[in-house]
Design an enzyme around this catalytic site. Structure first.
Site, PDB file in Angstrom:
ATOM      1  N   HIS A  42       0.779  -1.116  -0.161  1.00  0.00           N
ATOM      2  CA  HIS A  42       0.025   0.005   0.072  1.00  0.00           C
ATOM      3  C   HIS A  42       1.018   1.217  -0.200  1.00  0.00           C
ATOM      4  O   HIS A  42       1.614   1.445   1.009  1.00  0.00           O
ATOM      5  CB  HIS A  42      -0.833   0.180   1.230  1.00  0.00           C
ATOM      6  CG  HIS A  42      -1.916   1.235   1.277  1.00  0.00           C
ATOM      7  ND1 HIS A  42      -2.948   1.238   2.308  1.00  0.00           N
ATOM      8  CD2 HIS A  42      -1.975   2.236   0.355  1.00  0.00           C
ATOM      9  CE1 HIS A  42      -3.592   2.120   2.018  1.00  0.00           C
ATOM     10  NE2 HIS A  42      -3.166   2.822   0.865  1.00  0.00           N
ATOM     11  N   GLU A  69      -2.119  -1.191  -3.335  1.00  0.00           N
ATOM     12  CA  GLU A  69      -3.329  -0.500  -2.904  1.00  0.00           C
ATOM     13  C   GLU A  69      -2.848   0.873  -2.813  1.00  0.00           C
ATOM     14  O   GLU A  69      -1.520   1.371  -2.631  1.00  0.00           O
ATOM     15  CB  GLU A  69      -3.533  -0.930  -1.373  1.00  0.00           C
ATOM     16  CG  GLU A  69      -3.914  -2.515  -1.439  1.00  0.00           C
ATOM     17  CD  GLU A  69      -4.127  -2.999   0.130  1.00  0.00           C
ATOM     18  OE1 GLU A  69      -4.541  -4.263   0.161  1.00  0.00           O
ATOM     19  OE2 GLU A  69      -3.406  -2.256   0.968  1.00  0.00           O
ATOM     20  N   HIS A 212      -8.689  -7.543   4.978  1.00  0.00           N
ATOM     21  CA  HIS A 212      -8.636  -6.768   6.243  1.00  0.00           C
ATOM     22  C   HIS A 212      -9.067  -7.595   7.530  1.00  0.00           C
ATOM     23  O   HIS A 212     -10.132  -7.844   7.584  1.00  0.00           O
ATOM     24  CB  HIS A 212      -9.672  -5.639   6.120  1.00  0.00           C
ATOM     25  CG  HIS A 212      -9.127  -4.325   6.948  1.00  0.00           C
ATOM     26  ND1 HIS A 212      -8.007  -3.682   6.606  1.00  0.00           N
ATOM     27  CD2 HIS A 212      -9.572  -3.780   8.115  1.00  0.00           C
ATOM     28  CE1 HIS A 212      -7.810  -2.645   7.309  1.00  0.00           C
ATOM     29  NE2 HIS A 212      -8.635  -2.815   8.442  1.00  0.00           N
TER      30      HIS A 212
END
Length: 259
Positions: A42, A69, A212
């Site tokens: 990310h 991400e 997540h």
């Protein structure tokens, strides 16, 4: 079932001392040997863990497909286009958050998301949208042209923590006002919602991933949902690698997913 391993928190450990180790790049060979299918990183706007330097080297040297991400900020999208990962997963970002809180609102930011998807597609980059398991968001995700959605499993994970661990005896309480009967019911409802969301996504022609908060204790029911093709897991694997080593931590997660 594919397993994407998020290696952001290797960079978090490095950045805690502001030195050059551990180097996230060193994880790539281990991921491959341990049976991971994808490396996920990310690139946040605040660069709190993975940096542009990290992202460039990972995209250039990874044996595995890279899933990056990122926010829908046009400057970030331009960076992603220059790095050309296999896939970009668009996520919401708030600078003050500890981790990503909730899914991207495709309805509210439809114009910006369409622009980002068009630019990414023009650079031969697949697009996934990180969203809550909400039927309207799923439908809109198909309309804006994404190939994949990643269902946000954070609520499911937190309900599981509250029901099955001592988290509410720590400073990091979640759902502390619910009794155990309510927690169990809510957990069952959230798992059903993830199943129904997956069915809808598949019916609309979307590939469906999930991620997540997934860990060694809660991953199996999600991995067993028919129609989910990929899980992206980071914190739990990196945390477990402190005690087991990264390779064994990935192998154990892979065994749970496949079992």
């Amino acid at each position: 079932m594919k397993l994407g391993v998020n290696i952001d928190h290797i960079a978090t450990i490095r950045n805690a001392r502001q030195i050059n180790e551990p180097d996230p790049l060193m994880a790539l060979q281990i991921l491959k040997e341990a049976g991971a299918d994808q490396v996920t990183i990310h690139l946040r706007e605040d660069r709190r863990h993975i940096t542009d330097f990290d992202a460039g080297r990972i995209c250039q040297n990874s044996f595995l497909p890279v899933n990056m991400e990122c926010s829908i900020n046009p400057e970030i999208i331009d960076i992603i286009c220059s790095l050309k990962p296999h896939r970009a997963t668009l996520v919401p970002e708030k600078r003050e958050e500890v981790t990503t809180e909730g899914g991207l609102d495709i309805i509210k930011f439809e114009k910006e998301i369409k622009n980002a998807i068009e630019k990414l597609h023009n650079n031969d980059i697949e697009v996934s949208l990180f969203i809550d398991p909400d039927f309207e968001q799923i439908t809109k995700s198909a309309e804006v042209g994404a190939e994949m959605i990643e269902l946000h499993t954070g609520k499911y994970a937190n309900l599981h923590l509250a029901l099955n661990t001592n988290i509410n005896s720590t400073p990091f309480k979640v759902f502390e006002n619910m009794d155990r009967k309510t927690l169990k019911k809510e957990l069952e409802l959230e798992l059903k919602l993830l199943k129904d969301a997956t069915i809808l996504g598949n019916e609309l022609g979307l590939e469906v991933a999930a991620g997540h908060g997934l860990n060694y204790q809660n991953v199996k029911p999600v991995a067993d949902i028919e129609g989910i093709v990929e899980l992206n897991i980071g914190h739990s694997i990196i945390a477990n690698s402190v005690f087991l080593g990264l390779k064994q931590a990935i192998i154990q997660m892979r065994e749970l997913i496949n079992g």
